[in-house]
Design an enzyme around this catalytic site. Structure first.
Site, PDB file in Angstrom:
ATOM      1  N   SER A 105       0.840  -1.199   0.000  1.00 28.33           N
ATOM      2  CA  SER A 105       0.000   0.000   0.000  1.00 28.33           C
ATOM      3  C   SER A 105       0.873   1.246   0.000  1.00 28.33           C
ATOM      4  CB  SER A 105      -0.907   0.023   1.230  1.00 28.33           C
ATOM      5  OG  SER A 105      -0.187   0.434   2.385  1.00 28.33           O
ATOM      6  N   ASP A 106       0.358   2.318  -0.608  1.00 25.12           N
ATOM      7  CA  ASP A 106       0.960   3.608  -0.332  1.00 25.12           C
ATOM      8  C   ASP A 106       0.659   3.931   1.127  1.00 25.12           C
ATOM      9  OD1 ASP A 106       2.272   5.999  -0.611  1.00 25.12           O
ATOM     10  OD2 ASP A 106       1.199   6.598  -2.420  1.00 25.12           O
ATOM     11  N   TRP A 107       1.448   4.833   1.699  1.00 24.78           N
ATOM     12  CA  TRP A 107       1.380   5.089   3.135  1.00 24.78           C
ATOM     13  C   TRP A 107       0.025   5.739   3.480  1.00 24.78           C
ATOM     14  CZ3 TRP A 107       5.070   2.413   1.786  1.00 24.78           C
ATOM     15  CH2 TRP A 107       6.122   2.031   2.609  1.00 24.78           C
TER      16      TRP A 107
ATOM     17  N   GLY B 224      -2.856   4.352   2.421  1.00 29.21           N
ATOM     18  CA  GLY B 224      -3.755   4.122   1.297  1.00 29.21           C
ATOM     19  C   GLY B 224      -4.802   3.062   1.528  1.00 29.21           C
TER      20      GLY B 224
END
Length: 744
Positions: free
Chosen positions: A263-265, A267
């Site tokens: 995941s993006d941080w 997300g």
């Protein structure tokens, strides 16, 4: 038989093993990796499996110490290794050995149009990541340049899916030969920073497959990327970090991706979707990954205790969990459990040289009327350098890619060093942009405050410029908010800080004016007809000043080409002309913003061709200090079958007086199609170096894939029989030769 005997033996000897630890753990290195993965999976407890799927600190997720599986350490970014932060804070950790080499940003890499340079880039940055013992490098980025206002375009590889795909593959291969996973981002449709957490992209499948997915597909199937990062935005009303269509249907089922989705941080937004919709590892900032919350709140992440609770209550099974863990273990065996991976290197002379070479190869000479460049140091007595970007550090700022560098050579210092005592170099500020220089605790150490008025600054610059032999204005954008920076888009396509007025004043004061634009985005140039020479210099990192000086004085013959179109105005961009950007808020009480990609497949030069608009500077454009003459292109056949390969050959001659490199571009035009198509599409390129008078033949091969479009009713790529043209060009508007052929 080669074995690793792990920590369970010691615990057994001490008489302190739990029931789950009663068997010594052996990892037989003679066994196939997939068999070893299953063995390790079978030894893990439920709690260990859940723990390995989410972060335990800002940039780290746990391994399984009991089984000898090490932690996973992530690092930004795509053009340098981020400095260390505290375990649970964004504040700097205060290390003295975490400075790095800043490589040019990826717009510059794309502007080299040279896969060999991309391999060097990946290898070099991968060595830095490996030396710092990182598992995953969070990059490269390949989101398509849809709007020149996107604050994060500087981290990506331009507007064309073919160019991006060809450049990302060797970058990934270079990184991963160091035993460090490349994490290709942001998958997918993350084409603006404004409302990035709440924008729901509405797009047809044809546009998705033809424009926004090809570079990711190349990264997976050709580059063999070991990890992918989901994006913040939504698509089909699901966040892309847990998106059934993108992650399960396309990435895994269609493309066969066997790596890890990270995941993006912050997300991740839903435990159930995170379980079933393709996410493997969750990272974030605080309790929910986005806003402030309890410290060390990682057990509260969506794939942490909430996941464990659902399993223990019998509400979900463990099939998806085991699949996630298999992929994470595969990542471990490819990276930090590979005993043969090299040791890497940090801030080596080879890396500084690579950074400089990449910058020199990517700088684009946009305009050079009257051959003002290269600067003749045998005749110049005084060189005036004007502009804040001549002295401002550009490695600090921009968002998560902000870096703490060993050093950064400014353009002014690079020019002074190269000129030496051959001429006097004088500097004037010209304008004040952003005098600050700090991001996430990394400080540039510069004090750029200046209380003088714009009028005073211009007057000083003009006075300095009037009696100079050459005037070099170095301006453009910077890495501050609403410039080229994460989490904010630009507010305008024009230059900020009154720079247009400064440039116009300098053009009146001296006819030998050189404008060096430092940016990762296109700008408008109301002074373009008044300024003889314009250079696009990008964010060039540690060796920025050296690379710029090399090109200005002619040590290096510029050979970069634009990886995106410079439009004459924002209304010449489809995303803006058709009125949707940056999206329409819903009136249902949610915070979702719908952004419809009304321009469809017509992005960049495709839109300019369709609308017959003349760009300020076209895609693929770039001049040289020499000249190139193209001969007539010839095909080896006039009719090709569905399984045939057509070969097109064109002779290219250096008709000038010095060695140089030319990027020969191949576009394909479908002369009659059942669906609307772009007038032409890039399907090949070759960077060729030629001595004065030398001729080389450049050969392209064309298979039916280059002729195909995506039919979203059939959900497959289709190459229709009919007439086509192979177009040989020096840019999207500089057509040199055409060859007609037919597909049977």
């Amino acid at each position: 038989m080669k074995k690793i005997i792990l920590s369970g033996i010691l615990l057994l000897a001490l008489g302190c093993m739990t029931q789950a630890q009663t068997v010594p753990v052996y990892l037989d290195e003679t066994k196939p990796v997939e068999e070893r993965i299953e063995d390790a999976l079978g030894r893990m407890t439920l709690e260990e499996k859940v723990a390995i799927t989410h972060a335990q600190s800002k940039f780290c997720s746990p391994g399984v110490a009991r089984l000898g599986i090490p932690e996973f350490w992530m690092t930004d970014g795509p053009h340098g290794i981020r400095p260390e932060v505290l375990w649970d804070e964004w504040d700097q950790a205060g290390w003295t050995n975490d400075s790095c080499v800043a490589f040019p940003t990826l717009t510059c890499l794309a502007a080299t149009w040279d896969p060999k340079v991309a391999l060097l880039y990946g290898k070099s940055i991968g060595e830095e990541a490996r030396y710092r013992n990182k598992t995953v490098l969070l990059g490269p980025g390949v989101n398509i340049y849809r709007s020149p206002l996107n604050g994060r375009n500087f981290e990506y590889m331009g507007e064309d899916p073919y160019l991006s795909g060809k450049m990302v593959v060797p970058y990934i291969q270079g990184v991963q030969q160091n035993g460090v996973a490349a994490c290709v981002k942001h998958f997918a449709l993350n084409n603006q920073e404004v409302n990035r957490h709440t924008t729901n992209v509405i797009i047809d499948d044809r546009t998705l497959y033809e424009i926004y997915l090809p570079a990711f597909k190349a990264a997976v199937q050709e580059g063999k990327a070991w990890s992918i990062m989901g994006s913040y935005n939504l698509y089909k009303d699901q966040h892309c970090c847990h998106n059934q269509y993108l992650l399960n249907d396309i990435l895994r089922e269609e493309w066969g991706f066997d790596g890890v989705v990270i995941s993006d941080w912050g997300g991740v937004h839903d435990t159930q979707q995170a379980i079933t919709n393709g996410l493997d590892m969750e990272f974030g900032s605080w309790t929910n990954g986005l806003s402030n919350g309890a410290s060390n709140a990682y057990d509260n992440y969506y794939l942490a205790d909430p996941y464990l609770k659902l399993i223990k209550e019998g509400k979900v099974g463990t099939k998806e969990l085991d699949d996630k863990v298999r992929r994470i273990l595969r990542l471990a065996y490819r990276t930090n459990m590979d005993r043969n991976r090299p040791y890497g290197a940090l801030c080596s002379e080879a890396h500084f040289a690579a950074a400089r070479h990449i910058g020199e190869e990517g700088i684009v000479l946009l305009q050079n009327n009257n051959n003002v460049l290269p600067i003749d140091l045998n005749k110049a007595k005084k060189i005036a350098v004007i502009g804040e970007n001549a002295i401002k550090m550009m490695t600090v700022g921009g968002g998560s890619s902000s870096l703490k560098v060993k050093y950064e050579i400014s353009p002014l210092d690079g020019i002074k060093k190269r000129v030496g005592d051959k001429a006097e170099v004088v500097y004037a500020r010209g304008y004040v942009g952003d005098p600050s220089g700090e991001y996430n605790g990394v400080k540039s150490g510069q004090d750029l405050e200046d209380s003088r008025s714009p009028e005073e600054l211009i007057a000083e610059a003009v006075a300095v410029a009037k009696d100079a032999d050459y005037v070099i204005f170095i301006g453009g954008l910077n890495k501050s908010a609403h410039q080229d920076c994460e989490d904010a888009d630009r507010k305008e396509i024009g230059l900020s800080y009154g720079q247009d007025k400064v440039i116009a004043s300098l053009a009146q004061a001296n006819k030998n004016l050189i404008v060096v634009n430092i940016s990762g985005n296109a700008i408008t140039m109301p002074w373009v007809k008044e300024v003889p020479t314009i250079v696009q210099a990008w964010y060039l990192g540690t060796e920025a000043g050296s690379a710029i000086a090399s090109v200005l004085v002619g040590d290096v013959n510029p050979s970069g080409k634009l990886p995106f179109t410079f439009p004459a105005s924002l209304q010449d961009v489809g995303a803006h002309k058709l009125g949707e950007y940056p999206g329409t808020p819903r009136n249902d009480g949610s915070n979702i913003v719908d952004e419809k990609y009304n321009e469809g497949i017509f992005v960049g030069y495709r839109w300019a061709d369709k609308e017959k608009t003349k760009p300020l500077f076209p895609f693929g454009h770039g001049l040289s200090y020499t000249t190139f003459t193209y001969g007539k292109a010839v095909a080896d056949k006039k009719v090709m079958g569905a399984d045939d390969v057509l070969t097109v050959t064109v002779p290219v001659t250096n008709s000038g007086s010095r060695e140089g490199s030319e990027v020969v571009q191949l576009y394909i035009s479908d002369l009659k199609s059942s669906l609307p198509r772009s007038i032409k599409e890039l399907k090949g390129f070759c960077k060729v170096k030629l001595a004065p008078g030398e001729t080389k033949e450049v050969t392209f091969t064309i298979a039916k894939e280059a002729l195909s479009f995506f039919d979203d009713t059939l959900h497959e790529w289709v190459a229709e029989p009919g007439k086509f043209e192979a177009i040989i060009a020096a840019s999207a508007t500089d057509i040199k030769s055409k060859v007609s052929f037919e597909l049977k």
